[in-house]
Design a protein around this motif. Structure first.
Motif, PDB file in Angstrom:
ATOM      1  N   GLU A  39       0.870  -1.177   0.000  1.00 43.22           N
ATOM      2  CA  GLU A  39       0.000   0.000   0.000  1.00 43.22           C
ATOM      3  C   GLU A  39       0.906   1.227   0.000  1.00 43.22           C
ATOM      4  N   LEU A  40       0.781   2.060  -1.017  1.00 36.07           N
ATOM      5  CA  LEU A  40       1.554   3.298  -1.088  1.00 36.07           C
ATOM      6  C   LEU A  40       0.700   4.444  -0.562  1.00 36.07           C
ATOM      7  N   VAL A  41       1.177   5.116   0.469  1.00 37.90           N
ATOM      8  CA  VAL A  41       0.415   6.209   1.084  1.00 37.90           C
ATOM      9  C   VAL A  41       1.295   7.446   1.235  1.00 37.90           C
ATOM     10  N   ASP A  42       0.651   8.605   1.354  1.00 37.19           N
ATOM     11  CA  ASP A  42       1.390   9.829   1.662  1.00 37.19           C
ATOM     12  C   ASP A  42       1.455   9.995   3.177  1.00 37.19           C
ATOM     13  N   GLY A  43       2.029  11.077   3.633  1.00 34.93           N
ATOM     14  CA  GLY A  43       2.180  11.326   5.063  1.00 34.93           C
ATOM     15  C   GLY A  43       0.874  11.430   5.821  1.00 34.93           C
ATOM     16  N   ASN A  44      -0.234  11.670   5.116  1.00 39.67           N
ATOM     17  CA  ASN A  44      -1.549  11.768   5.746  1.00 39.67           C
ATOM     18  C   ASN A  44      -2.340  10.462   5.668  1.00 39.67           C
ATOM     19  N   GLY A  45      -1.723   9.421   5.091  1.00 40.14           N
ATOM     20  CA  GLY A  45      -2.398   8.129   4.986  1.00 40.14           C
ATOM     21  C   GLY A  45      -3.254   7.964   3.749  1.00 40.14           C
ATOM     22  N   ASN A  46      -3.188   8.903   2.817  1.00 37.45           N
ATOM     23  CA  ASN A  46      -3.966   8.801   1.583  1.00 37.45           C
ATOM     24  C   ASN A  46      -3.303   7.819   0.624  1.00 37.45           C
ATOM     25  N   ASN A  47      -4.084   6.901   0.074  1.00 37.24           N
ATOM     26  CA  ASN A  47      -3.563   5.911  -0.861  1.00 37.24           C
ATOM     27  C   ASN A  47      -3.209   6.607  -2.174  1.00 37.24           C
ATOM     28  N   LEU A  48      -1.945   6.484  -2.598  1.00 39.93           N
ATOM     29  CA  LEU A  48      -1.443   7.207  -3.765  1.00 39.93           C
ATOM     30  C   LEU A  48      -1.867   6.594  -5.092  1.00 39.93           C
ATOM     31  N   ILE A  49      -2.368   5.377  -5.078  1.00 37.27           N
ATOM     32  CA  ILE A  49      -2.938   4.797  -6.295  1.00 37.27           C
ATOM     33  C   ILE A  49      -4.407   5.209  -6.399  1.00 37.27           C
ATOM     34  N   GLU A  50      -5.094   5.176  -5.272  1.00 40.86           N
ATOM     35  CA  GLU A  50      -6.508   5.556  -5.255  1.00 40.86           C
ATOM     36  C   GLU A  50      -6.702   7.015  -5.670  1.00 40.86           C
ATOM     37  N   ASN A  51      -5.797   7.905  -5.244  1.00 38.02           N
ATOM     38  CA  ASN A  51      -5.952   9.318  -5.602  1.00 38.02           C
ATOM     39  C   ASN A  51      -5.257   9.679  -6.924  1.00 38.02           C
ATOM     40  N   ASN A  52      -4.827   8.655  -7.660  1.00 39.45           N
ATOM     41  CA  ASN A  52      -4.224   8.789  -8.993  1.00 39.45           C
ATOM     42  C   ASN A  52      -2.895   9.536  -9.024  1.00 39.45           C
ATOM     43  N   THR A  53      -2.204   9.608  -7.902  1.00 38.78           N
ATOM     44  CA  THR A  53      -0.818  10.089  -7.939  1.00 38.78           C
ATOM     45  C   THR A  53      -0.012   9.138  -8.816  1.00 38.78           C
ATOM     46  N   PHE A  54      -0.277   7.828  -8.667  1.00 33.46           N
ATOM     47  CA  PHE A  54       0.294   6.799  -9.536  1.00 33.46           C
ATOM     48  C   PHE A  54      -0.856   6.060 -10.197  1.00 33.46           C
ATOM     49  N   VAL A  55      -0.770   5.879 -11.508  1.00 34.67           N
ATOM     50  CA  VAL A  55      -1.827   5.224 -12.275  1.00 34.67           C
ATOM     51  C   VAL A  55      -1.626   3.713 -12.217  1.00 34.67           C
ATOM     52  N   ALA A  56      -2.636   3.004 -11.749  1.00 35.35           N
ATOM     53  CA  ALA A  56      -2.546   1.560 -11.530  1.00 35.35           C
ATOM     54  C   ALA A  56      -2.054   0.806 -12.768  1.00 35.35           C
ATOM     55  N   ASP A  57      -2.560   1.143 -13.934  1.00 36.80           N
ATOM     56  CA  ASP A  57      -2.194   0.424 -15.160  1.00 36.80           C
ATOM     57  C   ASP A  57      -0.757   0.698 -15.605  1.00 36.80           C
ATOM     58  N   ASP A  58      -0.138   1.760 -15.086  1.00 31.15           N
ATOM     59  CA  ASP A  58       1.238   2.090 -15.462  1.00 31.15           C
ATOM     60  C   ASP A  58       2.282   1.417 -14.577  1.00 31.15           C
ATOM     61  N   ILE A  59       1.872   0.860 -13.451  1.00 29.27           N
ATOM     62  CA  ILE A  59       2.821   0.281 -12.493  1.00 29.27           C
ATOM     63  C   ILE A  59       3.295  -1.081 -12.992  1.00 29.27           C
ATOM     64  N   LYS A  60       4.624  -1.249 -12.981  1.00 31.52           N
ATOM     65  CA  LYS A  60       5.251  -2.495 -13.421  1.00 31.52           C
ATOM     66  C   LYS A  60       6.271  -2.919 -12.376  1.00 31.52           C
ATOM     67  N   VAL A  61       6.549  -4.205 -12.350  1.00 27.28           N
ATOM     68  CA  VAL A  61       7.566  -4.747 -11.455  1.00 27.28           C
ATOM     69  C   VAL A  61       8.620  -5.436 -12.313  1.00 27.28           C
ATOM     70  N   LEU A  62       9.882  -5.106 -12.074  1.00 30.80           N
ATOM     71  CA  LEU A  62      10.993  -5.724 -12.789  1.00 30.80           C
ATOM     72  C   LEU A  62      11.709  -6.659 -11.827  1.00 30.80           C
ATOM     73  N   PHE A  63      11.892  -7.925 -12.264  1.00 29.24           N
ATOM     74  CA  PHE A  63      12.557  -8.916 -11.417  1.00 29.24           C
ATOM     75  C   PHE A  63      13.247  -9.946 -12.294  1.00 29.24           C
ATOM     76  N   ASN A  64      14.523 -10.145 -12.039  1.00 28.43           N
ATOM     77  CA  ASN A  64      15.307 -11.175 -12.744  1.00 28.43           C
ATOM     78  C   ASN A  64      15.206 -11.060 -14.263  1.00 28.43           C
ATOM     79  N   GLY A  65      15.214  -9.842 -14.783  1.00 27.63           N
ATOM     80  CA  GLY A  65      15.134  -9.641 -16.226  1.00 27.63           C
ATOM     81  C   GLY A  65      13.738  -9.748 -16.798  1.00 27.63           C
ATOM     82  N   ASN A  66      12.735  -9.922 -15.949  1.00 29.63           N
ATOM     83  CA  ASN A  66      11.342 -10.023 -16.393  1.00 29.63           C
ATOM     84  C   ASN A  66      10.568  -8.785 -15.974  1.00 29.63           C
TER      85      ASN A  66
END
Length: 151
Positions: A39-66
């Motif tokens: 869960e990514l939150v700001d200092g006030n506890g607001n979820n940064l994906i829910e408030n569109n600071t980060f767009v859910a569909d744009d988030i990727k995870v890189l691991f072991n070349g994948n």
């Protein structure tokens, strides 16, 4: 003589059988790894994906070349606006890059402990999680794990 040869073959086949998979038919085995939710939150506890600071569909995870996409499941009740990762890798430290946008990439280090192995799959428990060099508090999340990262 044929009977003796047949018995010898049967004996050889049964002697080679191992119980490593505890009688599980590995062709039918569907592994379910434990997960870590972030869960990514700001200092006030607001979820940064829910408030569109980060767009859910744009988030990727890189691991072991994948590259792992679709790591946020907003259509699954109870895990909306959380990043979901299966506990994969090796025993010890495993480094994941969390690409939040084209400009922002964070580092997650998971220290995993191998618990069991069935049908070639290794199942892990989570010893520690370090996000951008900050050791995180790991909480139980319905048999899985969750961390809340203040960003």
């Amino acid at each position: 003589m044929k009977l003796i040869t047949l018995l010898f073959c049967v004996l050889c086949f049964t002697a080679c059988k191992t119980d490593d998979d505890n009688g599980i038919d590995c062709d039918l085995f569907d592994p379910a790894n434990r997960n870590l939710f972030i869960e990514l939150v700001d200092g006030n506890g607001n979820n940064l994906i829910e408030n569109n600071t980060f767009v859910a569909d744009d988030i990727k995870v890189l691991f072991n070349g994948n590259t792992i996409t679709n790591v946020v499941f907003n259509d699954v009740e109870g895990i909306e606006n959380l990043i979901a990762l299966s506990l994969i890798g090796e025993a010890g430290n495993n480094t994941f890059e969390i690409q939040l946008s084209s400009e922002i990439t964070d580092t997650l280090i998971l220290n995993l402990k191998a618990e069991s192995q069935i049908c070639g799959w290794t199942f892990f428990s989570l010893n520690s999680a370090t996000y951008n060099d900050v050791l995180q508090t790991i909480e139980d999340f319905n048999g899985n794990y969750i961390i809340s990262v203040i960003r």
